[in-house]
Design a protein around this motif. Structure first.
Motif, PDB file in Angstrom:
ATOM      1  N   VAL A   9       0.758  -0.962  -0.122  1.00 52.25           N
ATOM      2  CA  VAL A   9      -0.065   0.058  -0.082  1.00 52.25           C
ATOM      3  C   VAL A   9       1.045   1.121  -0.120  1.00 52.25           C
ATOM      4  O   VAL A   9       1.700   1.390   0.876  1.00 52.25           O
ATOM      5  CB  VAL A   9      -0.949   0.038   1.041  1.00 52.25           C
ATOM      6  N   HIS A  10       0.962   2.066  -0.929  1.00 47.02           N
ATOM      7  CA  HIS A  10       1.487   3.423  -1.113  1.00 47.02           C
ATOM      8  C   HIS A  10       0.824   4.461  -0.671  1.00 47.02           C
ATOM      9  O   HIS A  10       1.582   5.418  -0.422  1.00 47.02           O
ATOM     10  CB  HIS A  10       2.158   3.557  -2.794  1.00 47.02           C
ATOM     11  N   ASN A  11      -0.406   4.319  -0.926  1.00 51.32           N
ATOM     12  CA  ASN A  11      -1.334   5.611  -0.302  1.00 51.32           C
ATOM     13  C   ASN A  11      -2.808   4.895   0.190  1.00 51.32           C
ATOM     14  O   ASN A  11      -3.041   3.915  -0.437  1.00 51.32           O
ATOM     15  CB  ASN A  11      -1.374   6.560  -1.149  1.00 51.32           C
ATOM     16  N   TYR A  12      -3.142   5.602   0.987  1.00 51.30           N
ATOM     17  CA  TYR A  12      -4.652   4.954   1.689  1.00 51.30           C
ATOM     18  C   TYR A  12      -5.753   5.231   0.679  1.00 51.30           C
ATOM     19  O   TYR A  12      -5.604   6.135  -0.267  1.00 51.30           O
ATOM     20  CB  TYR A  12      -4.943   5.903   2.961  1.00 51.30           C
ATOM     21  N   GLY A  13      -6.523   4.205   0.848  1.00 46.61           N
ATOM     22  CA  GLY A  13      -7.701   4.409  -0.316  1.00 46.61           C
ATOM     23  C   GLY A  13      -8.511   2.990  -0.160  1.00 46.61           C
ATOM     24  O   GLY A  13      -8.606   2.178   0.559  1.00 46.61           O
ATOM     25  N   GLY A  14      -9.363   2.736  -1.462  1.00 45.58           N
ATOM     26  CA  GLY A  14      -9.890   1.528  -1.792  1.00 45.58           C
ATOM     27  C   GLY A  14      -8.986   0.394  -1.925  1.00 45.58           C
ATOM     28  O   GLY A  14      -7.728   0.472  -2.096  1.00 45.58           O
ATOM     29  N   PRO A  15      -9.585  -0.662  -2.351  1.00 47.43           N
ATOM     30  CA  PRO A  15      -8.929  -1.920  -2.731  1.00 47.43           C
ATOM     31  C   PRO A  15      -7.898  -1.737  -3.836  1.00 47.43           C
ATOM     32  O   PRO A  15      -6.781  -2.250  -3.908  1.00 47.43           O
ATOM     33  CB  PRO A  15     -10.074  -2.829  -3.092  1.00 47.43           C
ATOM     34  N   GLU A  16      -7.991  -0.611  -4.769  1.00 45.92           N
ATOM     35  CA  GLU A  16      -7.313  -0.365  -5.800  1.00 45.92           C
ATOM     36  C   GLU A  16      -5.945  -0.149  -5.633  1.00 45.92           C
ATOM     37  O   GLU A  16      -4.819  -0.019  -6.252  1.00 45.92           O
ATOM     38  CB  GLU A  16      -7.931   0.710  -6.919  1.00 45.92           C
ATOM     39  N   VAL A  17      -5.640   0.420  -4.282  1.00 49.67           N
ATOM     40  CA  VAL A  17      -4.467   0.929  -3.735  1.00 49.67           C
ATOM     41  C   VAL A  17      -3.555  -0.105  -3.534  1.00 49.67           C
ATOM     42  O   VAL A  17      -2.163   0.038  -3.511  1.00 49.67           O
ATOM     43  CB  VAL A  17      -4.538   1.737  -2.767  1.00 49.67           C
ATOM     44  N   LEU A  18      -3.990  -1.445  -3.430  1.00 49.74           N
ATOM     45  CA  LEU A  18      -3.186  -2.491  -3.340  1.00 49.74           C
ATOM     46  C   LEU A  18      -2.392  -2.926  -4.550  1.00 49.74           C
ATOM     47  O   LEU A  18      -3.102  -3.155  -5.634  1.00 49.74           O
ATOM     48  CB  LEU A  18      -4.120  -3.698  -2.864  1.00 49.74           C
ATOM     49  N   ARG A  19      -1.300  -3.051  -4.466  1.00 49.74           N
ATOM     50  CA  ARG A  19      -0.212  -3.230  -5.481  1.00 49.74           C
ATOM     51  C   ARG A  19       0.752  -4.565  -5.181  1.00 49.74           C
ATOM     52  O   ARG A  19       1.117  -4.755  -4.250  1.00 49.74           O
ATOM     53  CB  ARG A  19       0.408  -2.221  -5.771  1.00 49.74           C
ATOM     54  N   PHE A  20       0.293  -5.408  -6.285  1.00 51.96           N
ATOM     55  CA  PHE A  20       1.077  -6.678  -6.054  1.00 51.96           C
ATOM     56  C   PHE A  20       2.722  -6.475  -7.085  1.00 51.96           C
ATOM     57  O   PHE A  20       2.557  -6.191  -8.152  1.00 51.96           O
ATOM     58  CB  PHE A  20       0.270  -7.883  -6.798  1.00 51.96           C
ATOM     59  N   GLU A  21       3.748  -6.535  -6.451  1.00 55.03           N
ATOM     60  CA  GLU A  21       4.908  -5.898  -6.842  1.00 55.03           C
ATOM     61  C   GLU A  21       6.007  -6.489  -6.212  1.00 55.03           C
ATOM     62  O   GLU A  21       5.989  -7.150  -5.178  1.00 55.03           O
ATOM     63  CB  GLU A  21       5.045  -4.355  -6.874  1.00 55.03           C
ATOM     64  N   ASP A  22       7.384  -6.134  -6.718  1.00 50.14           N
ATOM     65  CA  ASP A  22       8.451  -6.412  -6.020  1.00 50.14           C
ATOM     66  C   ASP A  22       8.680  -5.653  -4.892  1.00 50.14           C
ATOM     67  O   ASP A  22       8.259  -4.562  -4.783  1.00 50.14           O
ATOM     68  CB  ASP A  22       9.641  -6.197  -6.954  1.00 50.14           C
ATOM     69  N   ALA A  23       9.266  -6.168  -3.646  1.00 52.00           N
ATOM     70  CA  ALA A  23       9.494  -5.600  -2.313  1.00 52.00           C
ATOM     71  C   ALA A  23      10.748  -6.281  -1.991  1.00 52.00           C
ATOM     72  O   ALA A  23      11.103  -7.277  -2.389  1.00 52.00           O
ATOM     73  CB  ALA A  23       8.481  -5.820  -1.544  1.00 52.00           C
ATOM     74  N   PRO A  24      11.717  -5.405  -1.038  1.00 50.80           N
ATOM     75  CA  PRO A  24      12.549  -6.240  -0.547  1.00 50.80           C
ATOM     76  C   PRO A  24      12.549  -7.087   0.432  1.00 50.80           C
ATOM     77  O   PRO A  24      11.559  -7.195   1.112  1.00 50.80           O
ATOM     78  CB  PRO A  24      13.275  -4.960   0.405  1.00 50.80           C
ATOM     79  N   ARG A  25      13.295  -8.268   0.356  1.00 47.62           N
ATOM     80  CA  ARG A  25      13.000  -9.496   1.127  1.00 47.62           C
ATOM     81  C   ARG A  25      13.839  -9.081   2.468  1.00 47.62           C
ATOM     82  O   ARG A  25      14.762  -8.720   2.608  1.00 47.62           O
ATOM     83  CB  ARG A  25      13.798 -10.791   0.466  1.00 47.62           C
ATOM     84  N   TRP A  47      -8.254  -4.223   5.748  1.00 50.73           N
ATOM     85  CA  TRP A  47      -9.106  -3.048   5.020  1.00 50.73           C
ATOM     86  C   TRP A  47      -9.041  -1.823   5.643  1.00 50.73           C
ATOM     87  O   TRP A  47      -9.223  -0.698   5.054  1.00 50.73           O
ATOM     88  CB  TRP A  47      -9.873  -3.609   4.177  1.00 50.73           C
ATOM     89  N   LYS A  48      -9.445  -1.892   6.784  1.00 52.24           N
ATOM     90  CA  LYS A  48      -9.617  -0.644   7.827  1.00 52.24           C
ATOM     91  C   LYS A  48      -8.137   0.336   7.729  1.00 52.24           C
ATOM     92  O   LYS A  48      -8.419   1.473   7.726  1.00 52.24           O
ATOM     93  CB  LYS A  48     -10.075  -1.008   9.082  1.00 52.24           C
ATOM     94  N   ALA A  49      -7.178  -0.573   8.128  1.00 53.97           N
ATOM     95  CA  ALA A  49      -5.781   0.126   8.033  1.00 53.97           C
ATOM     96  C   ALA A  49      -5.766   0.567   6.570  1.00 53.97           C
ATOM     97  O   ALA A  49      -5.066   1.826   6.380  1.00 53.97           O
ATOM     98  CB  ALA A  49      -4.709  -0.818   8.366  1.00 53.97           C
ATOM     99  N   ARG A  50      -5.763  -0.289   5.298  1.00 57.42           N
ATOM    100  CA  ARG A  50      -5.532   0.462   3.972  1.00 57.42           C
ATOM    101  C   ARG A  50      -6.596   1.648   3.760  1.00 57.42           C
ATOM    102  O   ARG A  50      -5.857   2.343   3.112  1.00 57.42           O
ATOM    103  CB  ARG A  50      -6.089  -0.554   3.029  1.00 57.42           C
ATOM    104  N   ALA A  51      -7.617   1.679   4.488  1.00 58.60           N
ATOM    105  CA  ALA A  51      -8.352   2.872   4.235  1.00 58.60           C
ATOM    106  C   ALA A  51      -8.002   4.061   4.708  1.00 58.60           C
ATOM    107  O   ALA A  51      -8.700   5.285   4.456  1.00 58.60           O
ATOM    108  CB  ALA A  51      -9.899   2.530   4.248  1.00 58.60           C
ATOM    109  N   GLY A  52      -7.235   4.038   5.971  1.00 55.91           N
ATOM    110  CA  GLY A  52      -6.711   5.092   6.347  1.00 55.91           C
ATOM    111  C   GLY A  52      -7.518   5.318   7.903  1.00 55.91           C
ATOM    112  O   GLY A  52      -7.391   6.178   8.463  1.00 55.91           O
ATOM    113  N   TYR A  53      -8.355   4.230   8.308  1.00 51.94           N
ATOM    114  CA  TYR A  53      -9.390   4.563   9.400  1.00 51.94           C
ATOM    115  C   TYR A  53      -8.491   4.269  10.651  1.00 51.94           C
ATOM    116  O   TYR A  53      -9.085   5.029  11.765  1.00 51.94           O
ATOM    117  CB  TYR A  53     -10.261   3.610   9.327  1.00 51.94           C
ATOM    118  N   LEU A  54      -7.472   3.835  10.694  1.00 50.89           N
ATOM    119  CA  LEU A  54      -6.538   3.524  11.662  1.00 50.89           C
ATOM    120  C   LEU A  54      -5.287   4.174  11.849  1.00 50.89           C
ATOM    121  O   LEU A  54      -4.521   3.757  12.892  1.00 50.89           O
ATOM    122  CB  LEU A  54      -6.222   1.883  11.848  1.00 50.89           C
TER     123      LEU A  54
END
Length: 314
Positions: A9-25, A47-54
């Motif tokens: 998650v690079h920025n808070y928002g709906g499910p569309e902000v979830l990005r499947f990508e490379d990340a540091p192991r 999803w509450k955390a992703r949406a910014g509620y928390l």
């Protein structure tokens, strides 16, 4: 730096902000395990955390990897780890807010104190559905409410993730269980062991419930407000969603508690024994690949699921 696939998650928002990508192991530090993730389950907190509620409750670094549930295999151990070794099959409820590195990934680092050997009788998909909800139910019933044999408990949302484990744990303890759920879940409640299932779409629970020792509130709001009157004097309302009113508790001569579950290796070990003994059964409704985390969050946000949504990684 080695890479892995993860959902970020690079920025808070709906499910569309979830990005499947490379990340540091990640790499394990002192007292930590590196787990090769086989499965991670989805919880409402994700999803509450992703949406910014928390974000005011526990600020997460951006980008961050969601996820508080994992089952997998120990890939490596850090200095000082004594309970586990490479190749052990474990499950865990890590503190994803600690560094923003959650379980929606091919690898995750957890503390030794957050993990336990997974139940032998089930696969990783079902094991991943356990930690958050089972620990929440365990700590609500036993640590907070002190539920004991012969007591009567009302569980709201008894068909949900926490509720379904609370029902099974209460039955194991020897309590009399009353549970609320929608009409379509009444048979499911009976299968879980609820003696008095209540269809909240047809019946107001306070019209038929009296003199319970414990109320487990997984819903908050009006449901919580209407629950005070069904408690025995000296009983307790435990909420996992909203702080109960101390004033209302005092008016009714009862106690109240609000808490968030914490990781516990020892409790996960006890829960694993109960699963292997056939006393506890995780309910998995949907299994999706990690790359479909957006779809998993869409399902979770709709609510009313009978079981968990699990992301299969390997």
């Amino acid at each position: 730096m080695e890479k892995m696939k993860a959902v970020q998650v690079h920025n808070y928002g709906g499910p569309e902000v979830l990005r499947f990508e490379d990340a540091p192991r990640p790499a394990p530090g002192p007292g930590e395990l590196l787990i090769r993730v086989h499965a991670a389950s989805v919880n409402a907190i994700d999803w509450k955390a992703r949406a910014g509620y928390l974000k005011n409750v526990f600020p997460l670094p951006l980008p961050y990897i969601p996820g508080w549930d994992v089952s997998g295999m120990v890939e490596a151990i850090g200095p000082g780890v004594s309970k586990f070794k490479k190749g052990d099959e474990v499950y865990a409820r890590p503190d994803g807010a600690r560094n923003g590195n959650g379980t929606y990934a091919e690898y995750v680092v957890v503390k030794e104190t957050e993990a336990a050997l997974k139940p032998k009788s089930i696969d990783h998909v079902h094991a991943a559905a356990i930690p958050v909800v089972a620990l929440t139910a365990w700590q609500a019933l036993f640590d907070q409410a002190g539920l004991s044999e012969g007591q009567k408990i009302l569980i709201h949302g008894a068909a949900g993730g926490v509720g379904s484990f609370a029902v099974q744990l209460a039955k194991w303890k020897g309590a009399h269980v009353i549970g609320t759920a929608s009409g379509q879940n009444q048979a499911f409640l009976r299968d879980l062991g609820v003696e008095e299932p209540i269809d909240y779409e047809k019946t107001r629970f306070e019209d038929v419930v009296r003199a319970v020792d414990v109320v487990l509130d997984t819903l908050g709001g009006d449901t919580q407000n209407r629950s005070w009157k069904v408690l025995n004097k000296g009983g307790i309302l435990v909420s996992i969603v909203a702080p109960p009113s101390a004033e209302e508790a005092g008016k009714h001569g009862v106690r109240s508690a609000f808490f968030s579950a914490h990781p516990s290796s020892s409790q996960l070990s006890e829960i694993a024994k109960l699963v292997d003994a056939g006393k506890l059964k995780p309910i998995v409704e949907t299994v999706l690949p990690l790359s479909e985390a957006r779809r998993a969050h869409e399902l979770s946000e709709k609510g009313h699921a009978r079981g968990k949504t699990v992301l299969k990684v390997a």
